[in-house]
Design a protein around this motif. Structure first.
Motif, mmCIF file in Angstrom:
data_model
loop_
_atom_site.group_PDB
_atom_site.id
_atom_site.type_symbol
_atom_site.label_atom_id
_atom_site.label_comp_id
_atom_site.label_asym_id
_atom_site.label_seq_id
_atom_site.Cartn_x
_atom_site.Cartn_y
_atom_site.Cartn_z
ATOM 1 N N SER A 137 46.068 40.069 43.655
ATOM 2 C CA SER A 137 46.415 38.790 43.021
ATOM 3 C C SER A 137 46.391 38.966 41.518
ATOM 4 C CB SER A 137 45.422 37.702 43.445
ATOM 5 O OG SER A 137 45.701 36.486 42.776
ATOM 6 N N ASP A 138 47.382 38.392 40.850
ATOM 7 C CA ASP A 138 47.448 38.449 39.385
ATOM 8 C C ASP A 138 48.206 37.207 38.912
ATOM 9 O OD1 ASP A 138 47.448 39.093 36.745
ATOM 10 O OD2 ASP A 138 48.645 40.914 36.935
ATOM 11 N N LYS A 185 48.469 33.674 36.182
ATOM 12 C CA LYS A 185 48.146 33.105 34.878
ATOM 13 C C LYS A 185 48.987 31.858 34.660
ATOM 14 C CE LYS A 185 49.338 36.965 33.038
ATOM 15 N NZ LYS A 185 49.599 38.075 32.073
ATOM 16 N N ILE A 193 45.630 45.887 43.396
ATOM 17 C CA ILE A 193 45.814 44.515 42.938
ATOM 18 C C ILE A 193 46.360 43.651 44.076
ATOM 19 C CG2 ILE A 193 47.041 42.997 41.344
ATOM 20 C CD1 ILE A 193 47.159 45.329 39.380
ATOM 21 N N TRP A 213 43.777 32.860 33.431
ATOM 22 C CA TRP A 213 44.345 34.052 34.052
ATOM 23 C C TRP A 213 43.271 34.730 34.891
ATOM 24 C CZ3 TRP A 213 43.089 33.487 28.963
ATOM 25 C CH2 TRP A 213 42.126 34.358 28.436
ATOM 26 N N LYS A 214 43.698 35.384 35.983
ATOM 27 C CA LYS A 214 42.751 36.085 36.854
ATOM 28 C C LYS A 214 43.475 37.181 37.626
ATOM 29 C CE LYS A 214 40.959 34.155 40.599
ATOM 30 N NZ LYS A 214 40.082 33.322 41.462
ATOM 31 N N LYS A 215 42.863 38.358 37.624
ATOM 32 C CA LYS A 215 43.381 39.491 38.390
ATOM 33 C C LYS A 215 42.307 39.920 39.390
ATOM 34 C CE LYS A 215 45.718 42.695 36.318
ATOM 35 N NZ LYS A 215 46.090 43.862 35.458
ATOM 36 N N GLU A 225 37.041 41.153 40.113
ATOM 37 C CA GLU A 225 37.811 40.073 39.504
ATOM 38 C C GLU A 225 37.616 40.096 37.992
ATOM 39 O OE1 GLU A 225 37.152 36.211 41.046
ATOM 40 O OE2 GLU A 225 37.406 36.786 43.149
ATOM 41 N N LYS A 281 41.273 42.718 42.445
ATOM 42 C CA LYS A 281 41.540 44.012 43.073
ATOM 43 C C LYS A 281 40.612 44.222 44.262
ATOM 44 C CE LYS A 281 43.021 46.493 38.878
ATOM 45 N NZ LYS A 281 42.740 47.680 38.012
#
Length: 264
Positions: free
Chosen positions: A100-101, A103, A98, A89-91, A62, A93
């Motif tokens: 979730s992405d 913001k 990926i 914001w947060k991505k 994350e 993997k």
């Protein structure tokens, strides 16, 4: 709790230099200081987070962050109103893919800070607050319902040190059933911080703390340690930087913090 006792001992032993100061970003722990009647303070604070863990053979990474603009105004000498506007914001993997992405703006806090006692370097304050559901709960950017909390704050000035202690509680309310099922409502927080001016206009700060894990499936609580610097460019303009590290698995591995503060 052994790790907390050891960290407290280190904090009190190592931060033993020059003059008394008051808490500020990048510290998580608040101080009892207020702006004074009719005075403003604007802060723009940022945090950049990194976390990695392996669950059932799946590597989860994350990366995220937040920029929050905070406006404080002195209603009277010992009472402030504080408004925050956070953007997050947060991505995420899983094994490099990926999943979730997201913001956007998250839930907005509104607080009052009331310093109700001050004598011989010791002061107490209360900070009640509401968190407005301004974020999109479907994107994980908010709770979807109004939440509320209260923090008790102590500042102790013992030359040449200043120490700050927070004990807080927030009750989170959730709109989505999935969030209700996964998260605890009541979250307590406890932390202690110190700051000291090592040379003119340059302060060294340190902070440790823990809070209740919101995850219903875990009784291991997030614990952090933080160190940083605050430089006063002028009497009313500060810049700061800090590093926060996780001491238990639920806490984010590490975060980089930076901010600016302007008073007028």
């Amino acid at each position: 709790m052994k790790i907390i006792r050891r960290l407290l001992a280190v904090l009190f032993i190592t931060l033993t230099i020059t003059e008394t100061v008051f808490g500020a970003h990048p510290l998580v722990t608040d101080d009892t200081g207020t702006q004074g009647a009719g005075k403003f303070q604007i802060e723009v604070n940022s945090e950049f987070t990194n976390d990695k863990e392996t669950v059932a053979g799946v590597v989860i990474k994350e990366k995220g962050g937040e920029v929050v603009t905070i406006l404080s105004y002195g209603l009277i000498d010992n009472l402030d109103i504080v408004l925050g506007m956070p953007y997050q914001w947060k991505k995420v993997k899983e094994n490099g893919i990926i999943i979730s992405d997201e913001k956007g703006f998250s839930d907005m806090p509104i607080e009052l800070k009331w310093r109700f006692f001050e004598n011989d370097g010791l002061s107490f304050a209360l900070k009640p607050g509401l968190t407005l559901p301004t974020g999109n709960e479907n994107k994980g950017l908010g709770n979807g319902k109004l939440s509320y909390g209260l923090t008790f704050i102590t500042t102790t000035a013992i030359e040449p040190w200043a120490f700050h202690f927070n004990l807080g509680y927030i009750y989170n309310r959730y709109k989505l059933q999935a969030d209700k099922d996964a998260n605890r409502n009541g979250i307590w927080h406890v932390s202690i911080a110190s700051e000291v001016e090592v040379v003119k206009d340059l302060k060294v700060v340190a902070n440790i703390g823990m809070e209740r894990n919101p995850d219903k499936t875990s009784n291991t609580h997030p614990v952090f340690i933080l160190g940083g610097l605050i430089y006063s460019v002028t009497e009313n303009f500060d810049i700061d930087v800090g590093i926060k590290g996780g001491l238990t698995k639920p806490e984010t591995d590490y975060s980089v913090l930076a901010g600016v503060t302007c008073r007028f």
